[in-house]
Design a protein around this motif. Structure first.
Motif, PDB file in Angstrom:
ATOM      1  N   PRO A 137      24.833  44.178  32.301  1.00 26.52           N
ATOM      2  CA  PRO A 137      25.294  45.116  33.328  1.00 26.52           C
ATOM      3  C   PRO A 137      25.520  46.500  32.742  1.00 26.52           C
ATOM      4  O   PRO A 137      25.739  46.641  31.530  1.00 26.52           O
ATOM      5  N   PRO A 138      25.461  47.540  33.566  1.00 23.90           N
ATOM      6  CA  PRO A 138      25.756  48.883  33.066  1.00 23.90           C
ATOM      7  C   PRO A 138      27.144  48.926  32.428  1.00 23.90           C
ATOM      8  O   PRO A 138      28.066  48.227  32.880  1.00 23.90           O
ATOM      9  N   LEU A 139      27.298  49.731  31.380  1.00 29.86           N
ATOM     10  CA  LEU A 139      28.603  49.817  30.722  1.00 29.86           C
ATOM     11  C   LEU A 139      29.664  50.386  31.655  1.00 29.86           C
ATOM     12  O   LEU A 139      30.859  50.189  31.429  1.00 29.86           O
ATOM     13  N   THR A 140      29.234  51.084  32.693  1.00 26.47           N
ATOM     14  CA  THR A 140      30.174  51.680  33.651  1.00 26.47           C
ATOM     15  C   THR A 140      30.372  50.806  34.879  1.00 26.47           C
ATOM     16  O   THR A 140      30.928  51.257  35.876  1.00 26.47           O
ATOM     17  N   VAL A 141      29.923  49.559  34.823  1.00 26.66           N
ATOM     18  CA  VAL A 141      30.030  48.674  35.974  1.00 26.66           C
ATOM     19  C   VAL A 141      31.492  48.508  36.383  1.00 26.66           C
ATOM     20  O   VAL A 141      32.392  48.439  35.535  1.00 26.66           O
ATOM     21  N   THR A 142      31.746  48.482  37.675  1.00 26.69           N
ATOM     22  CA  THR A 142      33.107  48.276  38.162  1.00 26.69           C
ATOM     23  C   THR A 142      33.357  46.792  38.394  1.00 26.69           C
ATOM     24  O   THR A 142      32.429  45.992  38.441  1.00 26.69           O
ATOM     25  N   LYS A 143      34.617  46.447  38.541  1.00 27.41           N
ATOM     26  CA  LYS A 143      34.980  45.056  38.780  1.00 27.41           C
ATOM     27  C   LYS A 143      34.317  44.543  40.053  1.00 27.41           C
ATOM     28  O   LYS A 143      33.861  43.397  40.124  1.00 27.41           O
ATOM     29  N   ALA A 144      34.222  45.396  41.055  1.00 21.44           N
ATOM     30  CA  ALA A 144      33.615  44.991  42.322  1.00 21.44           C
ATOM     31  C   ALA A 144      32.119  44.756  42.191  1.00 21.44           C
ATOM     32  O   ALA A 144      31.532  43.978  42.943  1.00 21.44           O
ATOM     33  N   GLU A 145      31.501  45.430  41.204  1.00 26.49           N
ATOM     34  CA  GLU A 145      30.051  45.315  41.029  1.00 26.49           C
ATOM     35  C   GLU A 145      29.645  44.142  40.154  1.00 26.49           C
ATOM     36  O   GLU A 145      28.461  43.813  40.073  1.00 26.49           O
ATOM     37  N   VAL A 146      30.593  43.522  39.474  1.00 27.65           N
ATOM     38  CA  VAL A 146      30.281  42.349  38.655  1.00 27.65           C
ATOM     39  C   VAL A 146      30.042  41.178  39.604  1.00 27.65           C
ATOM     40  O   VAL A 146      30.965  40.628  40.194  1.00 27.65           O
ATOM     41  N   ALA A 147      28.769  40.808  39.741  1.00 29.04           N
ATOM     42  CA  ALA A 147      28.355  39.922  40.838  1.00 29.04           C
ATOM     43  C   ALA A 147      28.474  38.442  40.478  1.00 29.04           C
ATOM     44  O   ALA A 147      27.510  37.680  40.560  1.00 29.04           O
ATOM     45  N   LEU A 148      29.672  38.028  40.098  1.00 33.74           N
ATOM     46  CA  LEU A 148      29.873  36.623  39.750  1.00 33.74           C
ATOM     47  C   LEU A 148      29.680  35.707  40.951  1.00 33.74           C
ATOM     48  O   LEU A 148      29.216  34.574  40.812  1.00 33.74           O
ATOM     49  N   GLN A 149      30.047  36.198  42.131  1.00 33.33           N
ATOM     50  CA  GLN A 149      29.893  35.363  43.331  1.00 33.33           C
ATOM     51  C   GLN A 149      28.430  35.057  43.600  1.00 33.33           C
ATOM     52  O   GLN A 149      28.095  33.945  44.030  1.00 33.33           O
ATOM     53  N   ILE A 150      27.567  36.032  43.328  1.00 30.04           N
ATOM     54  CA  ILE A 150      26.134  35.786  43.506  1.00 30.04           C
ATOM     55  C   ILE A 150      25.659  34.726  42.520  1.00 30.04           C
ATOM     56  O   ILE A 150      24.940  33.786  42.899  1.00 30.04           O
ATOM     57  N   LEU A 151      26.065  34.837  41.264  1.00 28.29           N
ATOM     58  CA  LEU A 151      25.657  33.854  40.268  1.00 28.29           C
ATOM     59  C   LEU A 151      26.211  32.468  40.600  1.00 28.29           C
ATOM     60  O   LEU A 151      25.542  31.452  40.422  1.00 28.29           O
ATOM     61  N   GLU A 152      27.428  32.436  41.094  1.00 25.05           N
ATOM     62  CA  GLU A 152      28.019  31.149  41.479  1.00 25.05           C
ATOM     63  C   GLU A 152      27.219  30.519  42.615  1.00 25.05           C
ATOM     64  O   GLU A 152      26.904  29.317  42.583  1.00 25.05           O
ATOM     65  N   HIS A 153      26.857  31.331  43.603  1.00 23.79           N
ATOM     66  CA  HIS A 153      26.088  30.823  44.738  1.00 23.79           C
ATOM     67  C   HIS A 153      24.701  30.378  44.300  1.00 23.79           C
ATOM     68  O   HIS A 153      24.200  29.321  44.701  1.00 23.79           O
ATOM     69  N   VAL A 154      24.075  31.182  43.429  1.00 22.97           N
ATOM     70  CA  VAL A 154      22.727  30.869  42.959  1.00 22.97           C
ATOM     71  C   VAL A 154      22.714  29.571  42.168  1.00 22.97           C
ATOM     72  O   VAL A 154      21.829  28.725  42.359  1.00 22.97           O
ATOM     73  N   THR A 155      23.663  29.403  41.254  1.00 24.12           N
ATOM     74  CA  THR A 155      23.688  28.173  40.453  1.00 24.12           C
ATOM     75  C   THR A 155      23.972  26.951  41.318  1.00 24.12           C
ATOM     76  O   THR A 155      23.460  25.856  41.048  1.00 24.12           O
ATOM     77  N   ASP A 156      24.747  27.130  42.370  1.00 19.83           N
ATOM     78  CA  ASP A 156      24.959  26.018  43.303  1.00 19.83           C
ATOM     79  C   ASP A 156      23.657  25.674  44.024  1.00 19.83           C
ATOM     80  O   ASP A 156      23.348  24.492  44.253  1.00 19.83           O
ATOM     81  N   GLN A 157      22.880  26.713  44.383  1.00 15.59           N
ATOM     82  CA  GLN A 157      21.583  26.472  45.011  1.00 15.59           C
ATOM     83  C   GLN A 157      20.650  25.710  44.073  1.00 15.59           C
ATOM     84  O   GLN A 157      19.967  24.757  44.482  1.00 15.59           O
ATOM     85  N   VAL A 158      20.624  26.139  42.813  1.00 12.60           N
ATOM     86  CA  VAL A 158      19.775  25.471  41.822  1.00 12.60           C
ATOM     87  C   VAL A 158      20.222  24.033  41.630  1.00 12.60           C
ATOM     88  O   VAL A 158      19.394  23.115  41.542  1.00 12.60           O
ATOM     89  N   ALA A 159      21.531  23.815  41.587  1.00 15.58           N
ATOM     90  CA  ALA A 159      22.061  22.456  41.408  1.00 15.58           C
ATOM     91  C   ALA A 159      21.610  21.541  42.529  1.00 15.58           C
ATOM     92  O   ALA A 159      21.293  20.368  42.310  1.00 15.58           O
ATOM     93  N   GLY A 160      21.550  22.083  43.723  1.00 13.71           N
ATOM     94  CA  GLY A 160      21.148  21.270  44.866  1.00 13.71           C
ATOM     95  C   GLY A 160      19.689  20.877  44.850  1.00 13.71           C
ATOM     96  O   GLY A 160      19.276  19.932  45.534  1.00 13.71           O
ATOM     97  N   GLN A 198      37.380  45.456  28.375  1.00 13.30           N
ATOM     98  CA  GLN A 198      38.125  45.055  29.569  1.00 13.30           C
ATOM     99  C   GLN A 198      37.206  44.442  30.617  1.00 13.30           C
ATOM    100  O   GLN A 198      37.588  43.477  31.293  1.00 13.30           O
ATOM    101  N   ARG A 199      36.006  44.960  30.745  1.00 16.19           N
ATOM    102  CA  ARG A 199      35.064  44.430  31.725  1.00 16.19           C
ATOM    103  C   ARG A 199      34.431  43.128  31.241  1.00 16.19           C
ATOM    104  O   ARG A 199      34.052  42.271  32.046  1.00 16.19           O
ATOM    105  N   SER A 200      34.332  42.973  29.931  1.00 17.94           N
ATOM    106  CA  SER A 200      33.704  41.779  29.383  1.00 17.94           C
ATOM    107  C   SER A 200      34.553  40.534  29.596  1.00 17.94           C
ATOM    108  O   SER A 200      34.030  39.470  29.942  1.00 17.94           O
ATOM    109  N   GLU A 201      35.844  40.653  29.407  1.00 17.75           N
ATOM    110  CA  GLU A 201      36.716  39.473  29.436  1.00 17.75           C
ATOM    111  C   GLU A 201      36.643  38.697  30.750  1.00 17.75           C
ATOM    112  O   GLU A 201      36.405  37.480  30.743  1.00 17.75           O
ATOM    113  N   PRO A 202      36.821  39.346  31.913  1.00 17.65           N
ATOM    114  CA  PRO A 202      36.724  38.580  33.163  1.00 17.65           C
ATOM    115  C   PRO A 202      35.317  38.052  33.434  1.00 17.65           C
ATOM    116  O   PRO A 202      35.143  37.010  34.057  1.00 17.65           O
TER     117      PRO A 202
END
Length: 325
Positions: free
Chosen positions: A290-313, A223-227
């Motif tokens: 990520p830890p197997l017990t990671v919560t949806k709130a802890e999945v830091a996709l926003q950080i990765l999105e921001h970081v990749t945008d920084q790299v793109a720039g 369930q955590r993997s799919e999103p």
């Protein structure tokens, strides 16, 4: 399961060393087959059956080891099967003692070995009296969903190597699971001082009884993997220097254009509170564990999105992902 359990030491590499040595004794042969891009440890025999090259000061193995190109490095499934068959039937050579494989290559770039290929490897092993050894040190202990990563593939290894997450809290622990008929060790033949870390034994037992007494954790990993996969796919689609994510469960990779870019993503993520590694044959893949017990709130996709945008720039115009990853 009917495996016998041998505690080999505090690290994954000691489990692999024991598995390789046991295979050679049980089969009465020397040769070990492994896949290109594989990683099985940092001690002598483990390095010898790894496909990422020997580190400084360690000569590469030149005898008793055969490397088969990973299926992702082959032009077709047919060619991959031919290379695999050749490893068992090369003229002038005896069948191998063992074939060691990761269901998902960790350090090699989070590259899954398909169910079809795993079953083909198992078939060839059975036909030639070769032991099938699964190195489940990174992919096991629920990382890909089931406790043992190969459960969903329908194969039955002769030997399984486990470590790392086995203790439940990251304490040093390593073991091998051995098919009973292959337990040919003499008493004390593979022994040493640091075989039983008492605290790791306690936490490992609790991890099994508390987290694996039902199917809840296995289901939650899926369930955590799919999103997470969906989010990484969306991030990759925004940049021509990223490829779609690879892996299974909560063992995922985000291929980048090169090592420099992957290192930059990892470094920038760290400055924003997110730990991600790099891996791959050229260090070009960002690895997420990520830890197997990671919560949806802890999945830091926003950080990765921001970081990749920084790299793109900061990337030169027209710099894209190479065709071969």
């Amino acid at each position: 399961m009917s495996y016998r359990v041998q505690f080999t030491g505090p690290a994954g590499t000691t489990a692999v060393e024991a598995a390789v040595r046991l295979a050679r004794i049980a089969a009465g042969r020397e040769r070990i087959v492994h896949l290109s891009g594989s990683y099985h440890g940092m001690t002598r025999d483990s390095i010898g059956v790894s496909g990422l090259g020997a580190p400084r000061g360690v000569p590469p193995a030149t005898r008793g080891v055969t490397t088969v190109p990973h299926e992702l490095e082959q032009p077709s499934a047919g060619r991959a099967s031919e290379e695999l068959e050749r490893a068992f039937t090369a003229p002038g050579s005896t069948p191998p003692a063992a074939f060691i494989v990761e269901t998902v290559q960790g350090e090699g770039g989070v590259r899954p070995t398909t169910t079809t290929r795993l079953r083909e490897i198992e078939r060839l092993c059975r036909a030639h009296g070769t032991l099938l050894v699964v190195d489940d040190i990174q992919a096991g202990c629920g990382r890909t969903g089931p406790f043992l990563s190969f459960e969903a593939d329908g194969v039955e290894p002769d030997v399984v190597c486990l470590s790392k997450s086995l203790s439940g809290v990251g304490l040093p622990m390593g073991l091998v699971l051995i098919r009973p008929s292959l337990d040919v060790w003499d008493p004390g033949e593979y022994s040493g001082t640091f075989r039983g870390n008492n605290l790791a034994f306690v936490t490992a037992r609790l991890a099994l009884s508390e987290w694996w007494s039902d199917g809840a954790l296995r289901q939650s990993v899926s369930q955590r993997s799919e999103p997470l996969v969906q989010g990484l796919t969306a991030i990759a689609a925004r940049h021509d220097w990223l490829a779609p994510p690879t892996g299974r469960g909560l063992m995922l990779g985000l291929p980048c254009a090169d090592r420099h870019v992957a290192d930059l993503v990892s470094t920038l993520a760290f400055t924003q509170g997110l730990l991600v590694e790099t891996c791959g044959r050229r260090g070009e893949v960002v690895k997420l564990l990520p830890p197997l017990t990671v919560t949806k709130a802890e999945v830091a996709l926003q950080i990765l999105e921001h970081v990749t945008d920084q790299v793109a720039g900061s990337r030169p115009v027209g710099s894209t992902l190479p065709a071969a990853t």
